[in-house]
Write a protein that holds these residues in place. Structure first.
Motif, PDB file in Angstrom:
ATOM      1  N   GLU A 103       1.777   5.453  -0.878  1.00 56.18           N
ATOM      2  CA  GLU A 103       1.200   6.791  -0.866  1.00 56.18           C
ATOM      3  C   GLU A 103       2.088   7.729  -1.656  1.00 56.18           C
ATOM      4  N   LEU A 116       0.856  -1.188   0.000  1.00 57.16           N
ATOM      5  CA  LEU A 116       0.000   0.000   0.000  1.00 57.16           C
ATOM      6  C   LEU A 116       0.894   1.242   0.000  1.00 57.16           C
ATOM      7  N   ILE A 154     -10.527   3.996  -2.640  1.00 59.49           N
ATOM      8  CA  ILE A 154      -9.440   4.955  -2.797  1.00 59.49           C
ATOM      9  C   ILE A 154      -9.860   5.963  -3.844  1.00 59.49           C
ATOM     10  N   LYS A 166      -3.844   9.344  -4.855  1.00 57.02           N
ATOM     11  CA  LYS A 166      -2.861   9.582  -3.798  1.00 57.02           C
ATOM     12  C   LYS A 166      -2.354   8.265  -3.215  1.00 57.02           C
ATOM     13  N   LYS A 167      -3.028   7.173  -3.572  1.00 52.17           N
ATOM     14  CA  LYS A 167      -2.647   5.854  -3.053  1.00 52.17           C
ATOM     15  C   LYS A 167      -2.571   4.865  -4.215  1.00 52.17           C
TER      16      LYS A 167
END
Length: 189
Positions: A16, A14, A165, A28-29
């Motif tokens: 960022e 995960l 997301i 953003k992810k």
């Protein structure tokens, strides 16, 4: 906590930052499922979860097809869990196709197996390839469902986990992303 999300976190999958997704949208992810897949134990566990969801939904499967790159290994593992064959599509001159002597018999029941599905663009490129062979696509499957639903274009979407997301169109970036260069981690050119 959802076990698949736990495994994604343990794998450092995960991320960022500012990402340009294969769909053309920004985020953003980012979920780098390759980090989860590099651990065969985690990959097998997640594939078995996807296979279980397919079985519970009563989806008939003769063949798993994974779009390259992200779908190759997880399609193989889901196929192993279901006791069926696995093949993959890949892009040639940016067009999804079937190569390497792979063939799909007419009437074959297929599921598409991806790492992450956001808009379904790669999945539906693969659906088009499968349908050219006269086969039937019965579901889309993935490790992570980033879409907003359980169905895309009339096809059931079954995933090991869902993540909500936020994505942004290129002309509607939030201020904090506008001056940050985007990283394009996906395989699409």
């Amino acid at each position: 906590m959802d076990r698949t999300i736990e495994l994604l976190k343990k794998s450092d999958a995960l991320l960022e930052g500012h990402f340009l997704l294969s769909s053309g949208k920004h985020s953003k992810k980012y979920i780098q499922c390759a980090k989860l897949i590099e651990n065969p134990v985690y990959c097998q566990e997640v594939a078995e979860k996807i296979a279980q969801r397919v079985k519970e939904a009563g989806i008939k499967v003769d063949l798993c097809v994974g779009p390259a790159m992200g779908g190759i290994i997880i399609a193989y593992e889901v196929a192993r869990a279901l006791g069926v064959k696995a093949i993959f599509t890949e892009r040639v001159d940016n067009i999804m196709t079937l190569r390497r002597g792979f063939d799909i018999k007419e009437g074959t029941n297929v599921i598409i197996v991806e790492d992450v599905i956001t808009t379904g663009k790669s999945s539906f490129e693969t659906v088009d390839v499968v349908k050219k062979y006269g086969a039937k696509v019965n579901a889309l499957t993935s490790i992570v469902n980033r879409s907003s639903g359980d169905e895309i274009n009339g096809l059931k979407l079954l995933s090991a986990t869902k993540l909500d997301i936020e994505t942004f169109d290129p002309d509607k970036l939030p201020e904090d992303l506008k001056d940050t260069p985007a990283v394009k981690p996906g395989s699409r050119k």
